[in-house]
Design a protein around this motif. Structure first.
Motif, PDB file in Angstrom:
ATOM      1  N   SER B 183     -30.855 -17.513  29.495  1.00 11.44           N
ATOM      2  CA  SER B 183     -30.504 -18.847  29.974  1.00 11.44           C
ATOM      3  C   SER B 183     -29.880 -18.696  31.353  1.00 11.44           C
ATOM      4  O   SER B 183     -29.070 -17.797  31.582  1.00 11.44           O
ATOM      5  N   GLY B 196     -24.727 -18.388  31.042  1.00 14.61           N
ATOM      6  CA  GLY B 196     -25.379 -18.732  29.787  1.00 14.61           C
ATOM      7  C   GLY B 196     -25.605 -17.511  28.905  1.00 14.61           C
ATOM      8  O   GLY B 196     -25.471 -17.570  27.687  1.00 14.61           O
ATOM      9  N   GLN B 197     -25.921 -16.377  29.534  1.00 14.57           N
ATOM     10  CA  GLN B 197     -26.210 -15.174  28.763  1.00 14.57           C
ATOM     11  C   GLN B 197     -25.027 -14.774  27.886  1.00 14.57           C
ATOM     12  O   GLN B 197     -25.186 -14.387  26.737  1.00 14.57           O
ATOM     13  N   VAL B 200     -24.961 -16.941  24.973  1.00 13.55           N
ATOM     14  CA  VAL B 200     -26.010 -16.566  24.024  1.00 13.55           C
ATOM     15  C   VAL B 200     -25.547 -15.379  23.187  1.00 13.55           C
ATOM     16  O   VAL B 200     -25.648 -15.377  21.959  1.00 13.55           O
TER      17      VAL B 200
END
Lengths: 600, 345
Positions: B183, B196-197, B200
């Motif tokens: 992401s 984002g990572q 996640v």
């Protein structure tokens, strides 16, 4: 005539070949032999640690690195502080410094992990191996990844060992000294203690062996061997960098020990030879075969290890031994050795063991309730009762394995609670085990000799250099005497594991007697014995009683007990229901009810 | 140190810590059920990450051939006795899982346009290739010596680890790989920008931990594994096959390993031998939990993550040294709290 070869002859031939090797081998082959010698020294330590002691280390390469870097830094650095600089004057001084440093690290690592279960040592050494490798690589003063150069050669009696052919003799002299001292050590009082580590800790502790100390000893020895190998390596290569001291190499050392045969000192040499030559060959052939460069030999080594451990856990050495018929000599028993000193026996009728209102609860279960009993010198007391009566729990309270919830156990007037098995053994209590605990691959003689552990005091160094022979002869003579006494003389040199169960029980009694006890605790000694053997055991115990020994027997065999003992204590549901002479007990209504059930 | 930097380091530590936590849980699980100290766990991380990278580069991953090879070996080992015992049904089952599945997967991979698949499908394929190697490995390496002492199992683990690293070099080459993030979104939290990572990774780790918990609490197989961990003989007497428990455990461990690899591939360059160091940090965490406690291991993992992230700021060259020497005070503490030397089993 015995067609087998004498071990001396085989060793002599090997040494002669070795001594002549530099004369007819190419310099490259001599270099290879040098490496084999260096590696074998490290894996020899692992043989002792892993094969014999049942521990292992993945950090041996780091100890090698410690030895190599210590000498490299001390002999090449110019900016050392004055109090350190003088050590760098001679490689022999730096060897000493390296050994001291290594011993300190090994002591620290050992004291951290050896008290925990067996797998924490390898994990700890793994972390230590990686850390030291990174430290070598990142430390500017140690030359980082390019390492240190300009290390001087070693000189010995004025000869400068600056070529492979010259240092060859030093390397192999070190290795052979290490092999022989290790072999000597294993064949001694301390060695028996070390060999008991693998599967006999509870027994060894009960015989007075400090097993934590034995673990530490072999870890130290293994580390010191590795350090010495690193010192030789540094002065052979004349430079050091971190690569040969990484974790992977540490693992390779272990592979050498396991593939060569981790249970035998010579297995280290075989393993080092096989892995070194194989690596040479694989590094040649695999990149061509696979079309790319890289350490692909680890794939082969890894698979080989898995197969060896699945199929032939003893490694290559036992297979090799079958090819060369070397004679195995029985241990010599010196009849002229002086007898060991004995403890002053207690006077007949003196109170030896006393349990006062011992209660042991496990949660809500009361296994022993208010149990009292006495054993006097020169009598045999039997503790009997139906299954589940709490006899074993009581036995554990008496032998100090377990601590009562309330009440106390006095042995020779001193409380047993809080003392460990070793102290209790030293006070003169000796025992056998309900489930026989002996070292099946050791001879009957050596098994029994463990019992005499506390009657000797020669340590690791005297054993390694054979300064313990007089004491060892006395210990073995005592062991042999006890074996004859219990009637196992014809099995003296047989492997203990090859005896029948009943004979193994008798062996345990001989081992217990070897400690020169004043109290013998026997846990079901007659189980598994044939009629004649029972008679012989009964005779032996009567004889011991005559000598003033106090004996407590936990037993199921009524015939055996009633014809032998002086007094009987009967337990049921954790309580004493009767006590008295055998004849009285046999008529006691409570006992009859417990054993036979009440009259409906 | 300024506050935003500290926050960033904490966040980094949490991200890595989440991965270490997953690995530590797998290590504790494998040890509890099979007594194997699962050193090759790290290779599953590397294999997972690098297999995904190959898929994304549009090539059929070389690990597929390992899967096929292992499948042939398992079929040989299990199939021959089945055939001799006259149980063709069993042979069919063995061959189905170990031959038909890898070959089917190979066919699928050769048809699919690998490069243009959605990322999730690529991840699923990578897992489909790597994860079955776990149970296969158990069958071939550990099952024949399942009752050996812990020490032997440990040495075998190390041997398996070296073999897999060597094969990793053969399959993936010496080059490292980094995969695209799952992401690109960035969560803006005042002074903190959370990529984002990171979200996640943390979300997947948490989900997986909860899922594992549910698995052990609610399902029959989960309970079977717990029973085996508590009392191997007892579980066996109750009809729980030790080899099934072993394979199932290794399936979970391989899944956790490969998934961790897939998760970290976007935030760090993964080489064929990176996995070992990552898993070893999971080990440090597991040892903090005494190789027995899941919550302590997870806490330990967070601690290791933080320590690593802060030491990489202050003394980056000594980062690994600091993390691995953490094990020493931990062992000391464990050692002081332990009682007698125990008899080895």
């Amino acid at each position: 005539m015995n067609a087998k070869l004498s071990p001396r002859l085989v060793l002599g031939a090997f040494l002669a070949l070795l001594a002549a090797a530099p004369l007819f081998l190419s310099p490259f082959s001599v270099t290879l032999l040098n490496y084999i010698g260096l590696y074998a020294m490290v894996s020899l330590g692992l043989v002792l640690l892993t094969g014999v002691g049942g521990l292992t280390s993945f950090g041996q390469a780091a100890f090698v690195g410690l030895g190599a870097y210590t000498t490299a830094a001390l002999t090449t650095m110019t900016s050392l502080p004055g109090w350190l600089a003088w050590i760098g004057a001679s490689p022999w001084l730096t060897l000493l410094a390296g050994l001291l440093l290594t011993a300190a690290v090994a002591l620290l690592l050992g004291s951290l992990t050896l008290r925990l279960s067996g797998h924490f040592l390898p994990l700890g050494t793994m972390a230590w191996g990686i850390s030291l490798y990174f430290l070598f690589g990142t430390s500017e003063s140690l030359g980082g990844h390019s390492g240190l150069t300009g290390i001087p050669p070693i000189s010995l009696f004025g000869i400068v060992l600056d070529t492979g052919e010259k240092i060859f003799y030093l390397i192999w002299a070190f290795l052979l000294a290490a092999v022989l001292t290790t072999q000597n050590l294993l064949d001694s009082r301390e060695g028996r203690a070390i060999r008991a580590l693998k599967g006999g800790i509870v027994m060894a502790e009960a015989m007075g062996v400090n097993t934590s100390r034995s673990r530490m000893v072999i870890f130290l020895i293994a580390a010191l061997h590795a350090c010495a190998s690193g010192w030789l390596y540094a002065h052979m290569q004349r430079f050091v960098n971190p690569t040969p001291f990484g974790l992977n190499i540490g693992i390779e050392y272990l592979f050498m020990a396991v593939i060569g045969g981790a249970g035998h000192v010579w297995g280290a040499l075989v393993g080092a030879g096989v892995i070194t030559l194989l690596k040479q060959w694989l590094q040649d052939i695999l990149p061509k075969l696979l079309g790319q460069a890289g350490n692909f030999e680890v794939i082969v080594f890894g698979l080989m290890m898995i197969l060896v451990l699945q199929r032939a856990r003893g490694g290559l050495w036992p297979l090799l031994r079958r090819l060369v018929p070397v004679r195995v000599d029985n241990k010599h028993i010196d009849e002229s050795a002086e007898a060991l000193p004995r403890r002053t026996p207690p006077k007949a009728g003196e109170l030896i063991l006393e349990a006062r209102k011992v209660t042991r609860k496990f949660g809500g279960l009361v296994a022993n309730n208010n149990m009292s009993l006495e054993v006097k010198a020169g009598e045999i007391l039997a503790l009997i009762g139906p299954n589940g009566a709490g006899k074993s729990t009581m036995f554990n309270q008496l032998s100090g394995v377990d601590t009562p919830t309330s009440g106390e156990v006095l042995f020779m007037g001193q409380p047993v609670a809080g003392k460990d098995s070793r102290d209790i053994a030293r006070m003169g209590m000796s025992r056998t085990f309900q489930h026989v605990k002996l070292l099946p691959t050791m001879s009957v003689l050596e098994n029994v000799a463990i019992g005499a552990h506390l009657r000797g005091d020669k340590g690791v160094l005297s054993s390694a250099w054979r300064l313990d022979r007089a004491e060892e002869a006395r210990l073995l003579k005592e062991a042999a005497r006890q074996i004859e006494r219990v009637g196992l003389g014809e099995f003296m040199h047989a492997e203990a594991g090859s005896l029948a169960l009943g004979q193994q029980r008798i062996l345990e009694i001989a081992r217990a007697l070897c400690a020169d006890p004043c109290l013998l605790l026997l846990d079901e000694p007659a189980a598994g014995l044939r009629h004649k053997e029972k008679q012989a055991l009964g005779d032996l115990l009567r004889k011991l009683r005559g000598e003033g020994l106090a004996t407590l027997i936990v037993e199921h065999d009524m015939d055996f007990v009633m014809n032998l003992v002086d007094r009987v204590v009967v337990m049921e549901f954790g309580q004493k229901i009767a006590e008295g002479l055998p004849d009285e007990i046999q008529k006691d209504p409570a006992v009859l009810e417990a054993y036979l059930g009440g009259v409906e | 140190m300024e506050f935003p930097i500290a926050l960033m380091l904490v966040q980094d530590g949490i991200t890595n810590g989440a991965i270490y936590a997953l690995l530590a849980l797998a290590l504790v699980l494998v040890f509890a059920v099979t007594r194997v100290i699962f050193i090759p766990q790290g290779e599953f991380v590397a294999y997972g990450a690098l297999t995904l990278a190959m898929l994304q580069a549009g090539t059929v991953p070389t690990t597929l051939w390992l899967l096929v090879g292992l499948g042939v070996a398992v079929t040989a080992v299990d199939g021959v006795p089945a055939l001799r015992a006259g149980r063709p049904g069993r042979l069919l089952g063995v061959a189905g899982w170990n031959l038909a599945y890898p070959l089917g997967l190979a066919a699928l991979l050769s048809i699919l346009p690998l490069q243009s698949l959605p990322q999730l499908a690529q991840v699923a394929l990578a897992l489909a290739i790597v994860v079955p190697m776990g149970p296969q490995m158990y069958r071939l390496v550990y099952q024949p010596i399942a009752s050996a002492p812990i020490l032997i199992l440990l040495i075998v683990s190390v041997a398996a680890h070296l073999t897999m690293v060597g094969m990793g070099l053969l399959f993936f080459g010496a080059e490292g790989q980094r995969t695209p993030a799952f992401s690109d979104a960035v969560l803006d939290l005042g002074p903190l920008m959370v990529p984002g990572q990171t979200l996640v990774i943390v979300a997947v780790s948490l989900t997986l931990i909860v899922a594992l918990f549910q698995f052990f609490e609610r399902t029959l197989y989960g309970k079977a594994l717990r029973a085996t961990a508590m009392n191997r003989v007892g579980a066996r007497l109750m009809g729980i096959s030790p080899s099934l428990a072993g394979k199932l455990t290794f399936f979970l461990a391989a899944f956790i390993g490969a998934l961790s690899g897939v998760l970290i591939a976007p935030i760090t360059t993964v080489y064929y031998d990176t996995g070992f160091l990552i898993a070893l940090k999971g080990f440090v965490a597991a040892i903090i939990g005494g190789l027995g406690s899941y919550p302590l291991a997870a806490l330990g993992a967070l601690l290791v993550g933080q320590l690593e992230s802060f030491s990489s700021f202050w003394a980056s060259a000594y980062k690994e040294v600091i993390v691995f020497t953490l094990i020493i005070p931990v062992l000391l503490w464990r050692s002081l709290n332990s009682r007698h030397v125990e008899e080895e089993e």
